[in-house]
Motif scaffolding. Sequence first.
Motif, PDB file in Angstrom:
ATOM      1  N   MET A  83       0.835  -1.209   0.000  1.00 57.24           N
ATOM      2  CA  MET A  83       0.000   0.000   0.000  1.00 57.24           C
ATOM      3  C   MET A  83       0.870   1.259   0.000  1.00 57.24           C
ATOM      4  O   MET A  83       0.582   2.212  -0.743  1.00 57.24           O
ATOM      5  N   VAL A  84       1.926   1.275   0.799  1.00 61.13           N
ATOM      6  CA  VAL A  84       2.770   2.481   0.847  1.00 61.13           C
ATOM      7  C   VAL A  84       3.404   2.726  -0.519  1.00 61.13           C
ATOM      8  O   VAL A  84       3.431   3.867  -1.001  1.00 61.13           O
ATOM      9  N   THR A  85       3.874   1.680  -1.183  1.00 59.14           N
ATOM     10  CA  THR A  85       4.520   1.895  -2.487  1.00 59.14           C
ATOM     11  C   THR A  85       3.489   2.267  -3.560  1.00 59.14           C
ATOM     12  O   THR A  85       3.814   2.993  -4.495  1.00 59.14           O
ATOM     13  N   VAL A  86       2.271   1.791  -3.408  1.00 56.30           N
ATOM     14  CA  VAL A  86       1.200   2.188  -4.334  1.00 56.30           C
ATOM     15  C   VAL A  86       0.860   3.677  -4.147  1.00 56.30           C
ATOM     16  O   VAL A  86       0.619   4.406  -5.116  1.00 56.30           O
ATOM     17  N   LEU A  87       0.863   4.136  -2.911  1.00 58.80           N
ATOM     18  CA  LEU A  87       0.469   5.528  -2.618  1.00 58.80           C
ATOM     19  C   LEU A  87       1.572   6.537  -2.918  1.00 58.80           C
ATOM     20  O   LEU A  87       1.296   7.711  -3.212  1.00 58.80           O
ATOM     21  N   ARG A  88       2.834   6.118  -2.825  1.00 56.28           N
ATOM     22  CA  ARG A  88       3.933   7.086  -2.910  1.00 56.28           C
ATOM     23  C   ARG A  88       3.934   7.967  -4.159  1.00 56.28           C
ATOM     24  O   ARG A  88       4.278   9.149  -4.066  1.00 56.28           O
ATOM     25  N   PRO A  89       3.571   7.458  -5.340  1.00 58.29           N
ATOM     26  CA  PRO A  89       3.632   8.334  -6.507  1.00 58.29           C
ATOM     27  C   PRO A  89       2.769   9.596  -6.391  1.00 58.29           C
ATOM     28  O   PRO A  89       3.024  10.583  -7.070  1.00 58.29           O
ATOM     29  N   VAL A  90       1.740   9.560  -5.540  1.00 56.58           N
ATOM     30  CA  VAL A  90       0.893  10.761  -5.400  1.00 56.58           C
ATOM     31  C   VAL A  90       0.988  11.370  -4.002  1.00 56.58           C
ATOM     32  O   VAL A  90       0.248  12.299  -3.673  1.00 56.58           O
ATOM     33  N   SER A  91       1.906  10.872  -3.192  1.00 55.96           N
ATOM     34  CA  SER A  91       1.869  11.257  -1.774  1.00 55.96           C
ATOM     35  C   SER A  91       2.250  12.722  -1.534  1.00 55.96           C
ATOM     36  O   SER A  91       2.015  13.242  -0.443  1.00 55.96           O
ATOM     37  N   GLN A  92       2.835  13.361  -2.534  1.00 54.08           N
ATOM     38  CA  GLN A  92       3.170  14.778  -2.348  1.00 54.08           C
ATOM     39  C   GLN A  92       2.109  15.708  -2.940  1.00 54.08           C
ATOM     40  O   GLN A  92       2.260  16.930  -2.906  1.00 54.08           O
ATOM     41  N   THR A  93       1.049  15.155  -3.493  1.00 50.19           N
ATOM     42  CA  THR A  93       0.020  16.021  -4.071  1.00 50.19           C
ATOM     43  C   THR A  93      -0.842  16.649  -2.966  1.00 50.19           C
ATOM     44  O   THR A  93      -0.969  16.088  -1.868  1.00 50.19           O
ATOM     45  N   VAL A  94      -1.439  17.787  -3.299  1.00 48.51           N
ATOM     46  CA  VAL A  94      -2.339  18.454  -2.345  1.00 48.51           C
ATOM     47  C   VAL A  94      -3.492  17.531  -1.991  1.00 48.51           C
ATOM     48  O   VAL A  94      -3.916  17.454  -0.819  1.00 48.51           O
ATOM     49  N   GLU A  95      -4.007  16.833  -2.997  1.00 53.30           N
ATOM     50  CA  GLU A  95      -5.167  15.956  -2.768  1.00 53.30           C
ATOM     51  C   GLU A  95      -4.825  14.878  -1.737  1.00 53.30           C
ATOM     52  O   GLU A  95      -5.621  14.567  -0.851  1.00 53.30           O
ATOM     53  N   PHE A  96      -3.633  14.310  -1.847  1.00 52.95           N
ATOM     54  CA  PHE A  96      -3.233  13.252  -0.914  1.00 52.95           C
ATOM     55  C   PHE A  96      -2.974  13.811   0.475  1.00 52.95           C
ATOM     56  O   PHE A  96      -3.421  13.262   1.482  1.00 52.95           O
ATOM     57  N   GLN A  97      -2.242  14.925   0.518  1.00 57.49           N
ATOM     58  CA  GLN A  97      -1.855  15.501   1.807  1.00 57.49           C
ATOM     59  C   GLN A  97      -3.068  15.947   2.620  1.00 57.49           C
ATOM     60  O   GLN A  97      -2.975  16.125   3.833  1.00 57.49           O
ATOM     61  N   ALA A  98      -4.210  16.111   1.951  1.00 58.75           N
ATOM     62  CA  ALA A  98      -5.426  16.492   2.679  1.00 58.75           C
ATOM     63  C   ALA A  98      -5.874  15.371   3.628  1.00 58.75           C
ATOM     64  O   ALA A  98      -6.628  15.623   4.571  1.00 58.75           O
ATOM     65  N   PHE A  99      -5.414  14.148   3.385  1.00 60.26           N
ATOM     66  CA  PHE A  99      -5.761  13.025   4.274  1.00 60.26           C
ATOM     67  C   PHE A  99      -4.614  12.841   5.272  1.00 60.26           C
ATOM     68  O   PHE A  99      -3.623  12.153   4.987  1.00 60.26           O
ATOM     69  N   ASP A 100      -4.760  13.458   6.444  1.00 64.65           N
ATOM     70  CA  ASP A 100      -3.660  13.458   7.423  1.00 64.65           C
ATOM     71  C   ASP A 100      -3.193  12.055   7.767  1.00 64.65           C
ATOM     72  O   ASP A 100      -1.994  11.807   7.900  1.00 64.65           O
ATOM     73  N   ASN A 101      -4.160  11.145   7.963  1.00 68.64           N
ATOM     74  CA  ASN A 101      -3.729   9.810   8.419  1.00 68.64           C
ATOM     75  C   ASN A 101      -3.002   9.053   7.299  1.00 68.64           C
ATOM     76  O   ASN A 101      -2.077   8.287   7.563  1.00 68.64           O
ATOM     77  N   LEU A 102      -3.368   9.315   6.033  1.00 61.91           N
ATOM     78  CA  LEU A 102      -2.649   8.650   4.935  1.00 61.91           C
ATOM     79  C   LEU A 102      -1.244   9.235   4.784  1.00 61.91           C
ATOM     80  O   LEU A 102      -0.275   8.505   4.534  1.00 61.91           O
ATOM     81  N   TYR A 105       0.748   7.750   7.436  1.00 59.23           N
ATOM     82  CA  TYR A 105       0.970   6.314   7.145  1.00 59.23           C
ATOM     83  C   TYR A 105       2.132   6.130   6.174  1.00 59.23           C
ATOM     84  O   TYR A 105       3.049   5.327   6.410  1.00 59.23           O
ATOM     85  N   VAL A 106       2.119   6.901   5.094  1.00 65.24           N
ATOM     86  CA  VAL A 106       3.222   6.788   4.115  1.00 65.24           C
ATOM     87  C   VAL A 106       4.536   7.221   4.773  1.00 65.24           C
ATOM     88  O   VAL A 106       5.572   6.551   4.608  1.00 65.24           O
ATOM     89  N   ALA A 107       4.491   8.294   5.547  1.00 64.73           N
ATOM     90  CA  ALA A 107       5.714   8.754   6.219  1.00 64.73           C
ATOM     91  C   ALA A 107       6.242   7.681   7.179  1.00 64.73           C
ATOM     92  O   ALA A 107       7.452   7.463   7.294  1.00 64.73           O
ATOM     93  N   ARG A 108       5.315   6.984   7.843  1.00 62.15           N
ATOM     94  CA  ARG A 108       5.709   5.912   8.779  1.00 62.15           C
ATOM     95  C   ARG A 108       6.399   4.782   8.024  1.00 62.15           C
ATOM     96  O   ARG A 108       7.399   4.234   8.460  1.00 62.15           O
ATOM     97  N   GLY A 109       5.853   4.445   6.878  1.00 57.75           N
ATOM     98  CA  GLY A 109       6.479   3.387   6.064  1.00 57.75           C
ATOM     99  C   GLY A 109       7.845   3.816   5.569  1.00 57.75           C
ATOM    100  O   GLY A 109       8.829   3.071   5.659  1.00 57.75           O
ATOM    101  N   GLU A 110       7.903   5.047   5.069  1.00 55.94           N
ATOM    102  CA  GLU A 110       9.174   5.530   4.503  1.00 55.94           C
ATOM    103  C   GLU A 110      10.252   5.707   5.570  1.00 55.94           C
ATOM    104  O   GLU A 110      11.440   5.724   5.248  1.00 55.94           O
TER     105      GLU A 110
END
Length: 224
Positions: free
Chosen positions: A173-192, A195-200
């Motif tokens: 899941m973390v590797t699936v999410l990473r390509p968009v994890s810096q977008t505004v849309e993604f960052q709006a979800f604090d827990n996601l 989560y990605v930061a925890r994985g990284e």
Amino acid sequence: MPEVTNAAITLTAYDWVPNFARGQVRDLRARWALEELGVDYSVRYLAQGDQKSDRHRTQQPFGQVPTYEEGNLTLFESGAMLLHIADNYPGLYPDEPHGRAMATQWLIAALNSVEPAILDYVHSTVFERKQAWAQERLPLILERMTERLGALSDALGEMAWLAGSFSVADIMMVTVLRPVSQTVEFQAFDNLAAYVARGEARPAFQAALAAQLDGFTGEPPARS
Ligand SMILES: N[C@@H](CCC(=O)N[C@@H](CS)C(=O)NCC(=O)O)C(=O)O
């Protein structure tokens, strides 16, 4: 460092990709899992274009990376690799059967329910960005991606990991999410975002990322 020469496991990876893809190529998934377990692996690097050779297609019918070789077993599909690794090396599946089923479920959800919406966004904003219709299509793509991310955010809630303890589901899941994890849309979800930061932040992720980046020693394909 688990990446060594002549290990029992061999992955394929690219020796060169454009900058935007560095750190995102899917061999990262298998590298990360093996780094978590401390299992050695070797890498056979392919120049861009070589993945379409007849030889490589005998291992990866779609002419892509990664592949995974171990003894007389050759796998393609990063999801199959992670499930195989989790099945054969203790540490990346929860201990009890229920937890294993949950981890398998979330790994498949990452690939089948989340990644398609993310790939649509990546294709539209990177590969197809110069197409006349790309801008027109973007709002729809963003809406679909945001809907999926919202549902994932609700399901994750306050949990640290998807299946109780850290598992292959989180690597996927973390590797699936990473390509968009810096977008505004993604960052709006604090827990996601957390989560990605925890994985990284996991040392094994950092080692896998460094190993992938170190492997880009080749040249870009010659322009025809
Ligand atoms: N479903 C496959 C996808 C593999 C894939 O898309 N590989 C990319 C690199 S991350 C690739 O080789 N792309 C080049 C191509 O398709 O020619 C998996 O998860 O292993």
